[in-house]
Design an enzyme around this catalytic site. Sequence first.
Site, PDB file in Angstrom:
ATOM      1  N   HIS A   1      91.132  47.343  71.805  1.00 19.95           N
ATOM      2  CA  HIS A   1      90.527  46.296  72.634  1.00 19.95           C
ATOM      3  C   HIS A   1      89.189  46.790  73.155  1.00 19.95           C
ATOM      4  CE1 HIS A   1      94.163  43.929  72.607  1.00 19.95           C
ATOM      5  NE2 HIS A   1      94.824  45.061  72.773  1.00 19.95           N
ATOM      6  N   LEU A   2      88.237  45.895  73.186  1.00 24.39           N
ATOM      7  CA  LEU A   2      86.909  46.234  73.715  1.00 24.39           C
ATOM      8  C   LEU A   2      86.993  46.490  75.214  1.00 24.39           C
ATOM      9  CD1 LEU A   2      85.245  43.377  71.743  1.00 24.39           C
ATOM     10  CD2 LEU A   2      84.701  45.791  71.385  1.00 24.39           C
ATOM     11  N   SER A   3      87.638  45.551  75.914  1.00 24.50           N
ATOM     12  CA  SER A   3      87.767  45.675  77.369  1.00 24.50           C
ATOM     13  C   SER A   3      89.054  46.429  77.694  1.00 24.50           C
ATOM     14  CB  SER A   3      87.809  44.272  77.997  1.00 24.50           C
ATOM     15  OG  SER A   3      88.938  43.549  77.521  1.00 24.50           O
TER      16      SER A   3
ATOM     17  N   PRO B   1      91.214  36.011  67.299  1.00 27.31           N
ATOM     18  CA  PRO B   1      90.436  34.836  67.690  1.00 27.31           C
ATOM     19  C   PRO B   1      89.291  35.136  68.656  1.00 27.31           C
ATOM     20  CG  PRO B   1      92.582  34.823  68.760  1.00 27.31           C
ATOM     21  CD  PRO B   1      92.622  35.920  67.729  1.00 27.31           C
ATOM     22  N   ASN B   2      88.212  34.403  68.438  1.00 28.68           N
ATOM     23  CA  ASN B   2      87.016  34.419  69.294  1.00 28.68           C
ATOM     24  C   ASN B   2      86.161  35.682  69.144  1.00 28.68           C
ATOM     25  OD1 ASN B   2      87.565  31.839  70.568  1.00 28.68           O
ATOM     26  ND2 ASN B   2      89.237  32.878  71.607  1.00 28.68           N
TER      27      ASN B   2
ATOM     28  N   ASP C   1     105.939  40.678  64.609  1.00 28.43           N
ATOM     29  CA  ASP C   1     106.990  40.731  63.585  1.00 28.43           C
ATOM     30  C   ASP C   1     106.406  41.042  62.210  1.00 28.43           C
ATOM     31  OD1 ASP C   1     108.934  40.222  65.453  1.00 28.43           O
ATOM     32  OD2 ASP C   1     109.375  38.183  64.790  1.00 28.43           O
TER      33      ASP C   1
ATOM     34  N   ARG D   1      97.007  39.757  80.747  1.00 30.78           N
ATOM     35  CA  ARG D   1      96.502  40.601  79.655  1.00 30.78           C
ATOM     36  C   ARG D   1      97.169  41.982  79.635  1.00 30.78           C
ATOM     37  NH1 ARG D   1      91.872  37.713  77.880  1.00 30.78           N
ATOM     38  NH2 ARG D   1      90.952  36.559  79.594  1.00 30.78           N
TER      39      ARG D   1
ATOM     40  N   HIS E   1      98.700  38.990  73.590  1.00 31.56           N
ATOM     41  CA  HIS E   1      99.523  38.675  74.756  1.00 31.56           C
ATOM     42  C   HIS E   1     100.526  37.549  74.498  1.00 31.56           C
ATOM     43  CE1 HIS E   1      96.212  41.008  76.263  1.00 31.56           C
ATOM     44  NE2 HIS E   1      95.357  40.025  76.031  1.00 31.56           N
TER      45      HIS E   1
HETATM   46  C1  DQA Z   1      90.353  41.610  73.816  1.00 36.03           C
HETATM   47  C2  DQA Z   1      91.134  41.449  75.127  1.00 36.03           C
HETATM   48  C3  DQA Z   1      91.987  40.178  75.105  1.00 36.03           C
HETATM   49  O1  DQA Z   1      92.684  40.035  76.328  1.00 36.03           O
HETATM   50  C4  DQA Z   1      91.101  38.966  74.904  1.00 36.03           C
HETATM   51  O2  DQA Z   1      91.893  37.796  74.786  1.00 36.03           O
HETATM   52  C5  DQA Z   1      90.170  39.096  73.747  1.00 36.03           C
HETATM   53  C6  DQA Z   1      89.540  40.378  73.482  1.00 36.03           C
HETATM   54  C7  DQA Z   1      89.400  42.824  73.877  1.00 36.03           C
HETATM   55  O3  DQA Z   1      88.988  43.278  72.796  1.00 36.03           O
HETATM   56  O4  DQA Z   1      89.035  43.283  74.954  1.00 36.03           O
HETATM   57  O5  DQA Z   1      89.859  38.125  73.067  1.00 36.03           O
HETATM   58  O6  DQA Z   1      91.286  41.863  72.772  1.00 36.03           O
END
Ligand code: DQA
Length: 148
Positions: free
Chosen positions: A99-101, A9-10, A86, A110, A79
């Site tokens: 993860h990017l961050s 998501p997002n 599963d 997180r 998270h």
């Molecule tokens: C993320 C890190 C997650 O905590 C966050 O909710 C994201 C992006 C990352 O790629 O850094 O949406 O997965």
Amino acid sequence: MKILVIHGPNLNLLGTREPDVYGTFTLDDITASLSQLAVELGCDLSMVQSNSEGTLVDSIQAAKGVFHGILINPAAYTHTSVAIRDALSAVALPTVEVHLSNIHKREEFRHHSFVAPVAVGQISGFGPDSYLLGLRALVNFVRQQTKG
Ligand code: DQA
């Protein structure tokens, strides 16, 4: 070798979403870089992005017998989602979490990943390079596995 790349998501909002945290590159930029690397590595990629947990679970279930591995950024579902964990466990395909961050450097909520225990490994904190490093690692892992 066929690899499924899953974005949670997002991540469709990359480019405009919290650029101080995630940078200004877009999901299309990541897809372009991954596609270029896939040519070098000699693998085929399919990409899925969804904001819906159920759609992500459906995509993981459908991957069995079709793909050799999964590269996944589960985003916020990392998270929270026992369902995604599963599904990954059920299909038992080699999975690399990216993860990017650096999730371990951010808010405490997180720090925990439901996915990490069912993944081969996790790469976190290198921006779009997390995906590229993850794809290399996954392809190497699958090649080693099929050799042995
Ligand atoms: C993320 C890190 C997650 O905590 C966050 O909710 C994201 C992006 C990352 O790629 O850094 O949406 O997965």
